[in-house]
Design an enzyme around this catalytic site. Sequence first.
Site, PDB file in Angstrom:
ATOM      1  CG  ASP A   1      -1.953   1.007   1.286  1.00  0.00           C
ATOM      2  OD1 ASP A   1      -2.745   1.053   0.336  1.00  0.00           O
ATOM      3  OD2 ASP A   1      -2.012   1.788   2.260  1.00  0.00           O
TER       4      ASP A   1
ATOM      5  CD  GLU B   1      14.246 -13.347   4.491  1.00  0.00           C
ATOM      6  OE1 GLU B   1      13.381 -13.938   5.187  1.00  0.00           O
ATOM      7  OE2 GLU B   1      14.755 -12.258   4.829  1.00  0.00           O
TER       8      GLU B   1
HETATM    9  C1  GLC Z   1      -4.117   3.245  -0.443  1.00  0.00           C
HETATM   10  C2  GLC Z   1      -5.325   2.360  -0.451  1.00  0.00           C
HETATM   11  C3  GLC Z   1      -6.498   3.160   0.037  1.00  0.00           C
HETATM   12  C4  GLC Z   1      -6.218   3.593   1.451  1.00  0.00           C
HETATM   13  C5  GLC Z   1      -4.909   4.351   1.534  1.00  0.00           C
HETATM   14  C6  GLC Z   1      -4.460   4.484   2.950  1.00  0.00           C
HETATM   15  O1  GLC Z   1      -4.195   4.289  -1.349  1.00  0.00           O
HETATM   16  O2  GLC Z   1      -5.503   1.818  -1.736  1.00  0.00           O
HETATM   17  O3  GLC Z   1      -7.702   2.446  -0.035  1.00  0.00           O
HETATM   18  O4  GLC Z   1      -7.257   4.404   1.921  1.00  0.00           O
HETATM   19  O5  GLC Z   1      -3.880   3.695   0.860  1.00  0.00           O
HETATM   20  O6  GLC Z   1      -4.022   3.244   3.449  1.00  0.00           O
END
Ligand code: GLC
Length: 540
Positions: free
Chosen positions: A208, A262
């Site tokens: 993310d 790993e």
């Molecule tokens: C990313 C995710 C989104 C989330 C953000 C914060 O952009 O795709 O859904 O709100 O990160 O984690």
Amino acid sequence: MGRRTVDVEDRWWRDAVLYQVYPRSWADANGDGVGDLRGIRSRLDHLVWLGVDALWLSPIQPSPMADFGYDISDHTEVHPVYGDLGDLDDLVAAAHQRDLRMVLDYVPNHTSDHHPWFVAARSSRTDPHRDFYVWRDPAPDGGPPNNWRSRFGGGPAWTLDEATGQYWLHSFLPEQPDLDWRNDAVQAAMTDVLRFWMRRGIDGFRVDVAHRIVKDARLRNNPPNPDWEPGMSDDRRVVEHYSRNWPDVHAVHRLLRATVEEFDDPPRLLAGEVNLAPPEWAAYFGDDDEFHLPFNFHSIVDLPWTPSAVAGLVEDVERAVPDRSWPSWILSNHDKPRFPSRIGREFACQALVLLLTARGTPVLYYGDELALGDTDVPPEAVQDPWGHQVPGEGRDPERTPMPWDATPTAGFCPAGVAPWLPLGSDAITRNVATQSEDPSSPLQLVRDLLALRRQRRSLRRGSIHVRATTDHALAWERRAGDEVTVVLASFADHDTVVDLPGHHDLLRSTRIDRRGRVVDHVELGPHEAVVMEPVEPATD
Ligand code: GLC
């Protein structure tokens, strides 16, 4: 220990089509209106029938759901709303039995404020977990330490903890405090999270907001955005120079890559969300030692859907991708309007052809295969924190339940249960059962294109050459050895003719009734896209 680089030929994702499941919205087995892991398991055969190779689940870990799972309070458990670790193990086993790989979301930028690390960190300035997060004294006027803004329209990226007298940094909601990846203990704890899931059979991760997780160590003020005007979102008041895409971030990605390496049987995928334009985005491949697949969604969402813009993006990406690296393509995800709503429903099938024939790993968002559009979510049904904060900005419309059949709950949840977000008003006709009976449906188109990808190496691994485009049409050629596949798409709302020297057999058109051979030119219907194979003219 030397690096065990996975041989390019073993990188299963290069041949694969990924499918993103938003777990709350795919299939609800226990009847609480929210999707769950048992529900996902019960629907795996849809993915097999469709022909995808891997599913990526948005976060399933325990979370207070301030940001629907992107605020994790325990990295190595399953949220009870989705089931438990046993259900996850069953799902992984069922997926693997079907030759489907399992990819999880990994959220390294921040945790939930309910995470035990943050609870401890907040308890005192001397707590051993204090430095897991970014704390700073107030500015001389008592305000936030710098001018950074949080995403989702919430104002400053800092919130004051009254008890300890310092501010914590949060790029998103205050409930999502940012981890400090400059701290070795954070690196150790968070890489262990990856190991935990890989030991449970997880085949890879989507990281993310990968481009945000390390910031300027000096936390310097971002420059003001000269283009900001009232009415624009608050976070755009500044240019995010020091708070994202900071050069030090790459060392962390090399660490994540080394961690997934790993485990090499099977090789694990490291994909990442990198919302940057192609030249900056491409830096996240590193020297083939960072991401296998940085997702380049950002460039697509703002793209005018015209032949020159699409061709230009493909060419920009091709230019930017380093030699040994591999692109990926996405039309929709859980953060932006679904593509049929964004670019126009009339373009939906043509766009699916482009997604599934460009060079790279395509990522389908659940419902893309039905050409699902956004759902109107009335103000009283809004769930997304962003939608509460800034009316109209919410992401609920693209997160509504998957329509499986024409029953009142669309097969998403048991009869009589209210789903957590409303079903689309067209669920009665736009659903898996109905479209699977209809040879001319988007669903059958996607299935046929995935079958073609499996048959044709040129579509999976071949080079791409974007041909001269007209105002109305776009073409590309994929080539692997002697095998060539030509793709041609019309962007016009009327019939159009495209010159194409030679003889070509039609393999699949967005119009199911189109078959046969074309010679020297192709007549395309409105918004039609065709996949073709050059052939020798018959000699008799
Ligand atoms: C990313 C995710 C989104 C989330 C953000 C914060 O952009 O795709 O859904 O709100 O990160 O984690």
